[in-house]
Design an enzyme around this catalytic site. Sequence first.
Site, PDB file in Angstrom:
ATOM      1  NE  ARG A  31      -1.293   0.123   4.995  1.00 18.27           N
ATOM      2  CZ  ARG A  31       0.010   0.935   5.729  1.00 18.27           C
ATOM      3  NH1 ARG A  31       0.534   1.782   4.805  1.00 18.27           N
ATOM      4  NH2 ARG A  31       0.201   0.180   6.631  1.00 18.27           N
TER       5      ARG A  31
ATOM      6  CG  HIS B 137      -3.614   1.312   8.474  1.00 22.44           C
ATOM      7  ND1 HIS B 137      -4.272   0.107   8.257  1.00 22.44           N
ATOM      8  CD2 HIS B 137      -5.227   1.566   9.222  1.00 22.44           C
ATOM      9  CE1 HIS B 137      -4.928  -0.492   8.399  1.00 22.44           C
ATOM     10  NE2 HIS B 137      -6.140   0.636   9.227  1.00 22.44           N
TER      11      HIS B 137
ATOM     12  CE1 TYR C 195       3.602   2.045   8.662  1.00 21.65           C
ATOM     13  CE2 TYR C 195       2.427   3.745  10.308  1.00 21.65           C
ATOM     14  CZ  TYR C 195       2.198   2.795   9.201  1.00 21.65           C
ATOM     15  OH  TYR C 195       1.697   2.835   8.434  1.00 21.65           O
TER      16      TYR C 195
HETATM   17  C1  LIG Z   1     -10.220  -8.156  15.314  1.00 20.48           C
HETATM   18  C2  LIG Z   1      -9.709  -6.734  14.768  1.00 20.48           C
HETATM   19  N1  LIG Z   1      -8.637  -6.429  15.763  1.00 20.48           N
HETATM   20  C3  LIG Z   1      -7.743  -4.709  15.724  1.00 20.48           C
HETATM   21  C4  LIG Z   1      -8.125  -4.710  14.950  1.00 20.48           C
HETATM   22  C5  LIG Z   1      -7.516  -3.669  14.655  1.00 20.48           C
HETATM   23  N2  LIG Z   1      -7.370  -2.928  13.261  1.00 20.48           N
HETATM   24  C6  LIG Z   1      -7.158  -2.305  12.409  1.00 20.48           C
HETATM   25  S1  LIG Z   1      -6.983  -2.272  10.704  1.00 20.48           S
HETATM   26  C7  LIG Z   1      -5.246  -3.414  11.785  1.00 20.48           C
HETATM   27  C8  LIG Z   1      -4.535  -4.492  10.327  1.00 20.48           C
HETATM   28  C9  LIG Z   1      -4.724  -4.422   9.807  1.00 20.48           C
HETATM   29  O1  LIG Z   1      -3.541  -4.973   8.294  1.00 20.48           O
HETATM   30  P1  LIG Z   1      -3.681  -6.379   7.354  1.00 20.48           P
HETATM   31  O2  LIG Z   1      -4.623  -7.326   7.696  1.00 20.48           O
HETATM   32  O3  LIG Z   1      -2.322  -6.813   7.110  1.00 20.48           O
HETATM   33  O4  LIG Z   1      -5.361  -5.560   6.465  1.00 20.48           O
HETATM   34  P2  LIG Z   1      -4.264  -3.766   5.832  1.00 20.48           P
HETATM   35  O5  LIG Z   1      -4.620  -2.769   6.730  1.00 20.48           O
HETATM   36  O6  LIG Z   1      -2.907  -3.556   4.944  1.00 20.48           O
HETATM   37  O7  LIG Z   1      -4.447  -4.247   3.971  1.00 20.48           O
HETATM   38  C10 LIG Z   1      -6.014  -4.006  12.530  1.00 20.48           C
HETATM   39  C11 LIG Z   1      -5.178  -4.362  13.682  1.00 20.48           C
HETATM   40  C12 LIG Z   1      -9.585  -5.005  14.124  1.00 20.48           C
HETATM   41  N3  LIG Z   1      -9.642  -4.060  12.779  1.00 20.48           N
HETATM   42  N4  LIG Z   1     -10.170  -5.529  14.597  1.00 20.48           N
END
Ligand SMILES: Cc1ncc(C[n+]2csc(CCOP(=O)(O)OP(=O)(O)O)c2C)c(N)n1
Length: 373
Positions: A265, A269, A278
């Site tokens: 990406r 985020h 970071y």
């Molecule tokens: C069950 C849960 N735990 C924590 C979160 C908080 N959270 C939101 S986005 C994220 C990171 C997600 O990363 P990834 O799965 O790699 O997807 P990306 O956003 O990089 O597409 C976290 C930890 C959440 N939404 N749901």
Amino acid sequence: MSTQVSAAAVADRLLPSASPVRLLDDATPAGYARDYAMPSEQRLRSAYRAMVIGRRFDTQATALTKQGKLAVYPSSRGQEACQIAAAASLRDDDWLFPTYRDTMSLVSRGLDPIEVLTLLRGTWHCGYDSQATKTAPQCTPLATQSLHAVGLAHGQARKGRDSVALAMLGDGATSEGDFHEALNFAAVFRAPVVFLVQNNGWAISVPLAKQSAAPTLAHKGVGYGVPAEQVDGNDVAAMTSVLDTAVEHARSGGGPFLIEAHTYRLEAHTNADDATRYREDTEVEQWRGRDPLERAERYLRARGCLGDEDVRGFAEEAEEFAGSVRARMQQEPEVAPLEIFEHVFGELTPQLQEQRAQVVAEQAAEAMSEEDR
Ligand SMILES: Cc1ncc(C[n+]2csc(CCOP(=O)(O)OP(=O)(O)O)c2C)c(N)n1
């Protein structure tokens, strides 16, 4: 029960290729675990067009956050090849289970962009008709949609239908229990579901190295008996071909399939995050050099399937699309704030009753001050 398993049987059926499948650039490492055909030039041309429109939509949505028209927007700039190929791999009667980052896929699937943006605008849980569009609401809790996708796929198969469910996930989501349960159930019941993991390197500020010790995320399939593949997620030809293989595998009764797409990406985020805290600029620059749009454009131009006029035409089309999204987003949505408390719980929890009472009180106070004016 025999515990003897030949290495060859595992490799033939389950293991991902040793390096990510890549079809676009000349320096393609050979020897993939399965055969992958180069998609037709016509298909790649329409994928390129969809990526141009998708990227323009993405910058427009980001701009709308700055104007306060959208509450939040998780950009998928840089992940266009995954987004567009995922939408294009499905038939109309197949189901898509997207995350908050997959707005581009939904728009590319033909859903109304304003309806798609409803969740991110903060006006309602989901703005489109999931049954009619065969698209589940964009999922914010990580990985829960993988279980929903498996349940739906299993149900469809039991009804004798040959539709497939595609669950989209991020790399961080593969550390969630739901993901593991989904793989296990899908494998045991041979549910026609494809898991597409977009490994974009980061789960907000957590890099993949701190998230998983697996050789690749695709290898996570092996222990469950789910065949898997890793693919260059910035190569729209490879994405198309691997998705074709996975969807066909699921549709023809082969059960689930796991794909890990290596991508990145380019933006933070979400618009609320500061990625410079970071990650290094040099990392971002390296990935800019692997831009999925430029790679597709180079390939098509070299074969005479794309010229300056086409590129201009697609850019104009994208501009028009963004203009219409912008104009429609200026119209204030009609919202009934109390409605948000309906349809989720049959009976409101005490906390929600309290929150509802607060909204009622705020509405009453607002009405009073209107009268005073
Ligand atoms: C069950 C849960 N735990 C924590 C979160 C908080 N959270 C939101 S986005 C994220 C990171 C997600 O990363 P990834 O799965 O790699 O997807 P990306 O956003 O990089 O597409 C976290 C930890 C959440 N939404 N749901």
